[in-house]
Enzyme design. Structure first.
Site, mmCIF file in Angstrom:
data_model
loop_
_atom_site.group_PDB
_atom_site.id
_atom_site.type_symbol
_atom_site.label_atom_id
_atom_site.label_comp_id
_atom_site.label_asym_id
_atom_site.label_seq_id
_atom_site.Cartn_x
_atom_site.Cartn_y
_atom_site.Cartn_z
ATOM 1 N N CYS A 1 0.824 -1.200 0.000
ATOM 2 C CA CYS A 1 0.000 0.000 0.000
ATOM 3 C C CYS A 1 0.865 1.261 0.000
ATOM 4 C CB CYS A 1 -0.906 0.009 1.226
ATOM 5 S SG CYS A 1 -1.983 -1.431 1.362
ATOM 6 N N ARG B 1 4.444 0.642 -6.710
ATOM 7 C CA ARG B 1 4.470 -0.260 -5.565
ATOM 8 C C ARG B 1 3.429 -1.373 -5.699
ATOM 9 N NH1 ARG B 1 6.759 2.166 -0.854
ATOM 10 N NH2 ARG B 1 5.268 1.103 0.480
ATOM 11 N N TRP C 1 -3.303 -2.299 -1.740
ATOM 12 C CA TRP C 1 -3.031 -3.629 -2.285
ATOM 13 C C TRP C 1 -3.758 -4.605 -1.377
ATOM 14 C CZ3 TRP C 1 0.078 -8.134 -1.230
ATOM 15 C CH2 TRP C 1 0.410 -8.888 -2.368
ATOM 16 N N ASN D 1 -0.736 1.299 5.902
ATOM 17 C CA ASN D 1 0.096 0.314 5.206
ATOM 18 C C ASN D 1 0.539 -0.694 6.251
ATOM 19 O OD1 ASN D 1 1.874 -1.165 3.665
ATOM 20 N ND2 ASN D 1 3.411 0.450 3.478
ATOM 21 N N GLY D 2 0.226 -1.974 6.043
ATOM 22 C CA GLY D 2 0.605 -3.001 6.998
ATOM 23 C C GLY D 2 -0.556 -3.930 7.299
ATOM 24 N N GLU E 1 17.152 -16.491 -10.833
ATOM 25 C CA GLU E 1 16.748 -15.106 -11.054
ATOM 26 C C GLU E 1 16.146 -14.914 -12.442
ATOM 27 O OE1 GLU E 1 16.197 -10.970 -10.501
ATOM 28 O OE2 GLU E 1 16.326 -12.714 -9.172
ATOM 29 N N LYS F 1 12.360 -13.572 -13.102
ATOM 30 C CA LYS F 1 12.015 -12.410 -13.921
ATOM 31 C C LYS F 1 10.915 -12.760 -14.924
ATOM 32 C CE LYS F 1 14.134 -9.308 -12.068
ATOM 33 N NZ LYS F 1 13.779 -10.063 -10.889
ATOM 34 N N GLU G 1 7.485 -13.319 -12.982
ATOM 35 C CA GLU G 1 6.851 -12.212 -12.280
ATOM 36 C C GLU G 1 6.320 -11.129 -13.203
ATOM 37 O OE1 GLU G 1 9.361 -10.198 -9.479
ATOM 38 O OE2 GLU G 1 11.082 -10.140 -10.826
ATOM 39 N N HIS H 1 17.270 -35.902 -11.185
ATOM 40 C CA HIS H 1 16.484 -36.226 -9.999
ATOM 41 C C HIS H 1 15.085 -35.635 -10.090
ATOM 42 C CE1 HIS H 1 20.080 -37.848 -8.082
ATOM 43 N NE2 HIS H 1 20.717 -36.780 -8.551
ATOM 44 N N LYS I 1 6.365 -3.572 -5.247
ATOM 45 C CA LYS I 1 7.808 -3.332 -5.239
ATOM 46 C C LYS I 1 8.424 -3.649 -3.888
ATOM 47 C CE LYS I 1 11.746 -1.871 -6.790
ATOM 48 N NZ LYS I 1 12.501 -2.687 -7.753
#
Length: 693
Positions: free
Chosen positions: A2, A33, A100, A127-128, A564, A568, A571, A587, A688
């Site tokens: 948020c 964000r 969010w 926010n939280g 990574e 990318k 996401e 395996h 973010k």
């Protein structure tokens, strides 16, 4: 997560339209964000018929969707009630929020500001996550409060109203100040939060407080108007005076930099009260007051700091997207990260590394029993890419023949397990924002266990930077795209320099160290060279646009590159992708291989090269559809016995190769996302800075 933004003008005349524009623009700076709804609150002045006095009645606007939807609905509603947008205010307090969703679906009723009731006596943006909201809600329902949303936030303004009603006489005699109301609310809250309170009962005042979530105060104090406009007085400390000023709260400095660079990084437990042009900073001790009685507070004196950021950094410039801009900024971000830290020496002087933030602690780090890297997501991957080099160069008095043990911890898993952290450990916390919730909780845990705590962040003044014993600032510059690119490569470079600094007293590794330092100097040029693969990666993205899955194999230094690169792709392009340690291919993962599934194999020249050649042969034998990232000139070596698409990259020192190898995968993820029609800078369901657990 948020986003919070608030604006208060004092003795600076602003019309209602200007105030709305400032609030909307502040929210737009926080869009990156991640959010799914937004809202604002401004004042309506009502003139009393009895005594010509006026009072403020807050207007609240909330809307699902983006900020453009909110702005459109606000102006439509303003027109429907014939509200004068040209009406001016010499003093006005407005708050704004991007949400969010955590508790409750994206909808106007769940958006912020949340209210104490129909009269909007108290409004809150948050926010939280409030972990004890159910208990508080049950208590408030018993006392006659009705809830309209499914959010945890709604308990906060209603709790403020409950506190106010039970400590004031109900006849306008405010025996309790606004800050005292907020202290009592904080005493009952558990969890993480950054909060801003606005109240019609305390007009033209704002109060902000935080515990675990980031929040900043921006101060723009103005002198008298001069012929060519308004000059800015550089504020050096928080002072109460009657000078014209504009004050801002924000969860991110990027919403402040266009207004002022004078900021206060609000600490956990601090309460900032804006009233009558003054800024009061108070400290709330949650532990000492939760047992009962009125909240205890103490006044705090602290200087403002200056943002190391320019407005140009938060604009896209000639690029279509922030992610694209930040991929292309990597040569400059790497140069900035290394500037002043690499010492090449002369004909008689040895090459070395100078990390000023660590110089007083290097002996302690060298004497550690082990180094523990702790991070989440991309930051964890950057640490993983650096681990082999740290193990190689970090020999100490306890490990005479081998390097210092280096272990890896995902922050949330460490906390879930309450994994062992000892006072002889050096715990390194890696975070782009410096505010990542799980990493911050892990830092608290390590401090409790008396480990030496080192921070590696991209944000000066962030919680991790403030609370670790020492650290290194990445200097990658402002990163707005949700998918981290330049911060990732700069993190690897910082950790390579950390390894060089720790192993600086190891004579046997001098030749190796000198080669790495030379490689670091040349790294930005190598990155510029690999960025020329942009069109080639766009063409590859066109071939993969309809695919549903992608595997990425790596090992050694490039196991992290596989993780990574896959991260990318998933996401931003929303394609399933998985990074796999190539040594684990037999395996389980080998069962997925057929002629349809695209597979990326990272096979640049290092100690694992021959093993990767073997992996490629085995994938060829099963008709794998291969894309091989290899060193320049190695195409014939990696594609024997079958067909594959080859991407050649420059060869650098093996420990720096992950910086080069990730860039084609960053470009691939970017182009896949754009071609598939997704928002590359605001990926679905992601934010973010993950500032709540």
């Amino acid at each position: 997560m948020c986003g919070i933004f608030a604006y208060l003008n004092y003795n600076v005349t602003k019309d209602r339209r200007s105030i709305l524009e400032i609030l909307f623009n502040g929210l737009k700076r926080l869009e990156y964000r991640g959010y799914d709804s937004a809202g604002i609150s401004i004042d309506l002045i009502i003139i009393s018929n009895n005594n010509n006095n006026n009072h403020r009645s807050p207007l609240v606007f909330r809307q699902e969707g983006n900020i453009e939807n909110l702005a459109k609905s606000v102006f439509q509603e303003v027109a429907s009630i014939d509200l004068n947008l040209e009406e001016s205010f010499s003093v006005h307090a407005g708050i704004a929020h991007t949400r969010w969703a955590t508790h409750g679906e994206p909808a106007p009723r769940n958006s912020h500001p949340q209210s104490s009731g129909p009269e909007n006596e108290f409004l809150v943006v948050h926010n939280g996550v409030i972990t004890n909201y159910k208990v508080l809600k049950e208590m408030l329902v018993r006392h006659g409060f009705t809830f309209e949303s499914e959010t945890d936030t709604e308990v906060i303004p209603k709790l403020a109203k409950y506190v106010f009603d039970n400590t004031n006489d109900g006849e306008g005699d405010h025996s309790m100040t606004f800050s005292q109301v907020v202290f009592e609310v904080m005493r009952h809250l558990e969890g993480a939060y950054a909060l801003i309170f606005k109240s019609k009962l305390y007009p033209n005042e704002l109060i902000a407080c935080k515990r675990g979530s980031p929040l900043l105060l921006g101060v723009k104090e103005l002198t008298d108007t001069v012929s060519n406009g308004v000059s800015i007085n550089e504020v050096k400390c928080l002072i109460k005076n009657g000078q014209p000023k504009e004050l801002f709260f924000s969860s991110d400095p990027q919403a402040l930099v266009e207004h002022t660079k004078n900021v206060l990084m609000i600490e956990d437990g601090e309460v900032v009260h804006l009233k009558d042009g003054g800024v009061s900073l108070l400290k709330f001790d949650h532990e000492k007051t939760k047992s009962g009685g009125f909240a205890r507070t103490a006044s705090v004196q602290r200087a403002l700091s200056t943002l190391d950021m320019e407005v140009e950094q938060i604009n896209k410039g000639s690029y279509e997207h922030y992610m694209q801009k930040e991929i292309y900024e990597q040569p400059e971000s790497l140069t900035t990260t290394m500037r002043g830290r690499l010492i090449r020496g002369g004909s008689c002087k040895a090459k070395s590394v100078l990390l000023g933030g660590l110089k007083d602690h290097l002996k302690t780090i060298r004497r550690s029993r082990r180094i523990v890297f702790i991070g989440c997501g991309t930051s964890y991957n950057a640490a993983l890419a650096s681990r082999p080099f740290l193990e190689e160069l970090s020999g100490n008095i306890f490990q005479l023949l081998t390097g210092l043990p280096v272990t890896m911890e995902i922050a949330s898993d460490l906390l879930d397990r309450r994994g062992p952290i000892y006072r002889e450990d050096t715990a390194v916390f890696v975070s782009q924002s410096g505010e990542t919730a799980d990493t911050l909780r892990a830092l608290e845990y390590a401090l409790e266990n008396r480990a030496l705590c080192v921070g590696i962040t991209n944000t000066v003044g962030s919680a991790i930077a403030r609370n670790t014993h020492c650290g290194v600032h990445i200097n990658a510059g402002c990163e707005i795209g949700v998918a981290s690119t330049k911060a990732y490569t700069s993190q690897i470079v910082v950790m390579a320099m950390l390894a060089l600094a720790i192993g600086d007293d190891t004579i046997s590794s001098r030749t190796r160290r000198d080669a790495i330092i030379d490689g670091l100097y040349d790294l930005p040029n190598k990155v510029r060279e690999v960025l020329k693969l942009d069109q080639e990666m766009k063409d590859l993205a066109k071939l993969l646009i309809a695919e549903q899955s992608l595997l990425v194999f790596g090992r050694g230094y490039n196991y992290a590159t596989a993780l990574e690169g896959a991260l990318k792709v998933k996401e931003v392009s929303l394609m399933h992708s998985e990074g796999i340690l190539a040594g684990e291919m037999k395996h389980g993962p080998l069962a997925l291989v057929d002629e349809n599934l695209p597979i990326v194999v990272i096979a640049t020249h290092d100690v694992c090269f021959s093993k990767q050649q073997s992996v490629i042969q085995q994938l060829h034998a099963r008709k794998g559809r291969l894309i091989v990232i290899c060193s320049q000139g190695d195409s014939a070596l990696v594609c024997t016995g079958g067909s594959c698409r080859v991407v050649e990259v420059p060869q650098v020192e093996d420990c720096l190769q992950p910086v080069i190898n990730i860039i084609p995968l960053q470009l691939l993820a970017y182009h896949l996302t754009v071609l598939r029609g997704h928002n590359v800078d605001q990926p679905r369901n992601l934010a973010k800075s993950v500032t709540t657990e």
